[in-house]
Design an enzyme around this catalytic site. Structure first.
Site, PDB file in Angstrom:
ATOM      1  N   SER A   1      71.024  42.650  22.635  1.00  0.00           N
ATOM      2  CA  SER A   1      71.909  42.468  23.797  1.00  0.00           C
ATOM      3  C   SER A   1      71.631  43.603  24.775  1.00  0.00           C
ATOM      4  CB  SER A   1      73.369  42.512  23.361  1.00  0.00           C
ATOM      5  OG  SER A   1      74.185  42.800  24.483  1.00  0.00           O
TER       6      SER A   1
ATOM      7  N   HIS B   1      69.447  38.765  24.020  1.00  0.00           N
ATOM      8  CA  HIS B   1      70.780  38.149  24.115  1.00  0.00           C
ATOM      9  C   HIS B   1      71.381  38.584  25.461  1.00  0.00           C
ATOM     10  CE1 HIS B   1      74.783  36.983  22.297  1.00  0.00           C
ATOM     11  NE2 HIS B   1      75.217  37.910  23.138  1.00  0.00           N
TER      12      HIS B   1
ATOM     13  N   MET C   1      79.261  37.619  32.096  1.00  0.00           N
ATOM     14  CA  MET C   1      80.735  37.735  32.189  1.00  0.00           C
ATOM     15  C   MET C   1      81.157  37.531  33.632  1.00  0.00           C
ATOM     16  SD  MET C   1      81.388  41.009  29.741  1.00  0.00           S
ATOM     17  CE  MET C   1      80.462  41.245  28.221  1.00  0.00           C
TER      18      MET C   1
ATOM     19  N   HIS D   1      74.677  34.021  26.475  1.00  0.00           N
ATOM     20  CA  HIS D   1      76.046  33.958  25.931  1.00  0.00           C
ATOM     21  C   HIS D   1      76.978  33.981  27.142  1.00  0.00           C
ATOM     22  CE1 HIS D   1      79.395  36.255  23.541  1.00  0.00           C
ATOM     23  NE2 HIS D   1      79.745  35.022  23.867  1.00  0.00           N
TER      24      HIS D   1
ATOM     25  N   MET E   1      80.215  34.093  28.831  1.00  0.00           N
ATOM     26  CA  MET E   1      81.652  34.387  28.728  1.00  0.00           C
ATOM     27  C   MET E   1      82.242  34.140  30.107  1.00  0.00           C
ATOM     28  SD  MET E   1      81.180  37.750  26.360  1.00  0.00           S
ATOM     29  CE  MET E   1      79.443  37.841  26.788  1.00  0.00           C
TER      30      MET E   1
ATOM     31  N   MET F   1      82.277  35.715  17.099  1.00  0.00           N
ATOM     32  CA  MET F   1      82.523  37.043  17.687  1.00  0.00           C
ATOM     33  C   MET F   1      83.284  37.898  16.686  1.00  0.00           C
ATOM     34  SD  MET F   1      82.012  37.099  21.466  1.00  0.00           S
ATOM     35  CE  MET F   1      81.744  38.710  20.973  1.00  0.00           C
TER      36      MET F   1
ATOM     37  N   GLY G   1      83.826  41.071  25.895  1.00  0.00           N
ATOM     38  CA  GLY G   1      84.049  41.808  27.138  1.00  0.00           C
ATOM     39  C   GLY G   1      83.291  43.123  27.214  1.00  0.00           C
ATOM     40  N   PHE G   2      83.169  43.793  26.077  1.00  0.00           N
ATOM     41  CA  PHE G   2      82.552  45.115  26.130  1.00  0.00           C
ATOM     42  C   PHE G   2      81.691  45.385  24.903  1.00  0.00           C
ATOM     43  CE2 PHE G   2      86.470  45.053  28.478  1.00  0.00           C
ATOM     44  CZ  PHE G   2      86.092  45.587  29.706  1.00  0.00           C
ATOM     45  N   GLY G   3      80.644  46.148  25.107  1.00  0.00           N
ATOM     46  CA  GLY G   3      79.828  46.591  23.991  1.00  0.00           C
ATOM     47  C   GLY G   3      80.488  47.797  23.323  1.00  0.00           C
ATOM     48  N   GLY G   4      79.968  48.178  22.173  1.00  0.00           N
ATOM     49  CA  GLY G   4      80.390  49.420  21.543  1.00  0.00           C
ATOM     50  C   GLY G   4      81.709  49.371  20.797  1.00  0.00           C
TER      51      GLY G   4
ATOM     52  N   GLY H   1      79.591  44.587  17.323  1.00  0.00           N
ATOM     53  CA  GLY H   1      79.717  45.656  16.332  1.00  0.00           C
ATOM     54  C   GLY H   1      78.681  45.625  15.227  1.00  0.00           C
TER      55      GLY H   1
ATOM     56  N   GLY I   1      73.836  45.233  20.214  1.00  0.00           N
ATOM     57  CA  GLY I   1      73.879  45.835  21.545  1.00  0.00           C
ATOM     58  C   GLY I   1      73.794  47.337  21.476  1.00  0.00           C
TER      59      GLY I   1
END
Ligand code: DX5
Ligand code: ZN
Length: 331
Positions: free
Chosen positions: A22, A47, A51, A80, A82, A151, A156-159, A192, A212
């Site tokens: 990602s 990937h 968004m 992907h 979103m 999911m 919405g967010f990486g990390g 994750g 990611g």
């Protein structure tokens, strides 16, 4: 002198698990570099997290960016989406060169026409579920799905941290939704995934690990991270699901039958009609100078689909072999 960089890693990956990189947490100011780097470091796919600021509280990029990246790498593109209205833009994502497009089942617009458009374009169609959405939401669309994406973070967010409970509740069950696909159905885990969570994901049978932030940490060796994640996922599969037996590498082909060409072509058509790809080669068992029409041809198919092919076509194979034997007998 500038180091020559091979277009692909020297040794092809022999793993079952595949890593989709990602680019959400890459340097967004230089995405072209991000995709070429991911390719060079051995990622299997890219990937692309799209968004729209509505479906998720974040904005990224759209089909124009994807189209511009398409010519920078030969890796497959998994989009992907979103976004709240994928139906309105689907042609643009297909035109941008996405190999698969996955949309969310939680959107408030009809889902089926979009899945049909993706399939009509010859691409793989996927549905994604957020952590709190049950897999049963996918049931009405089951027959239209090539991909189920689970999911393991809120989109919405990486990390963010991997939700192990969600993984355990859904990843194995997601495979059942794809039971109608004898070959090529994929379960993706997104959110994750890193070297701490790859083994558990593999033990739950996932095909594609979306990774990611773990790839883009400063100072980290991306290639090593990818290899570790693949290897850990394969270990998880071996000891979690496969009675300690190493998984079949995804690209291994096996000989399913050897028949004279017309019969080989007949069987090939029937097996491909059921969704399993087949290659035909001149059988090395017959002399090299033997006539193509009399010699046998080998039907090769992916080892991962062999059991399904045997179930469905085992008797047919025997019948064709008998008729080949009969026609080669002197009258
Ligand atoms: C989140 C995205 C994920 C994310 C993965 O909304 O769908 O693809 O970028 O990033 P990590 O691996 O950092 O969770
Ligand atoms: Zn994603």
């Amino acid at each position: 002198m500038k180091r020559r960089i091979p277009a692909f890693p020297e040794a092809p990956s022999t793993s079952r698990a595949r890593v989709a990189a990602s680019i959400l947490d890459a340097d967004l100011g230089n995405l072209a570099h991000a995709v070429t780097r991911a390719e060079r470091e051995g990622a299997d796919r890219i990937h692309l997290d799209v968004m729209d600021g509505h479906f998720v509280p974040n904005l990224t990029f759209g089909p124009k960016t994807i189209k511009a990246l398409r010519r920078r790498t030969r890796l497959p593109f998994d989009a992907h989406l979103m976004i709240a209205n994928p139906g309105r833009f689907i042609e643009e994502y297909l035109d941008a060169g996405c190999d698969s497009v996955t949309i969310h089942v939680e959107i408030d617009e009809p889902i089926e026409p979009t899945l049909r458009a993706i399939r009509a374009a010859g691409r793989a169609a996927g549905l994604c579920v957020k952590p709190n959405t049950p897999l049963s939401a996918l049931e009405p669309y089951q027959r239209l799905l090539d991909i189920v994406m689970v999911m393991t973070v809120e989109p919405g967010f990486g990390g963010q941290a991997f939700m192990a409970d969600v993984a355990k509740a859904k990843l194995l069950a997601a495979r059942e939704i794809l039971a109608h696909k004898l070959h090529g159905g994929e379960v993706h885990v997104d959110g994750g995934v890193n070297r701490e969570t790859a083994e558990l994901s593999g033990s739950l049978g996932v095909d594609i690990l979306v990774v990611g932030s773990a790839l883009w940490h400063k100072g980290r060796d991306m290639g090593r991270e990818i290899r570790l994640i693949r290897a850990l996922a394969d270990e998880g599969y071996q000891y979690g699901l496969n009675d300690g037996v190493p998984p079949i590498p995804r690209d291994r082909m096996v000989t399913f039958a050897s028949l004279p060409r017309p019969l080989a072509r007949t069987l090939q058509g029937e097996i491909e009609g059921a969704g399993i790809p087949v290659l035909l080669f001149r059988s090395p068992e017959d002399p090299a100078d033997m006539d193509d029409e009399t010699r046998r041809w080998d039907l090769l198919l992916p080892a991962s689909a062999e059991a399904a092919a045997r179930d469905r076509f085992g008797r047919r194979r025997s019948a064709l072999a008998r008729s080949a034997g009969a026609s080669s007998q002197p009258a």
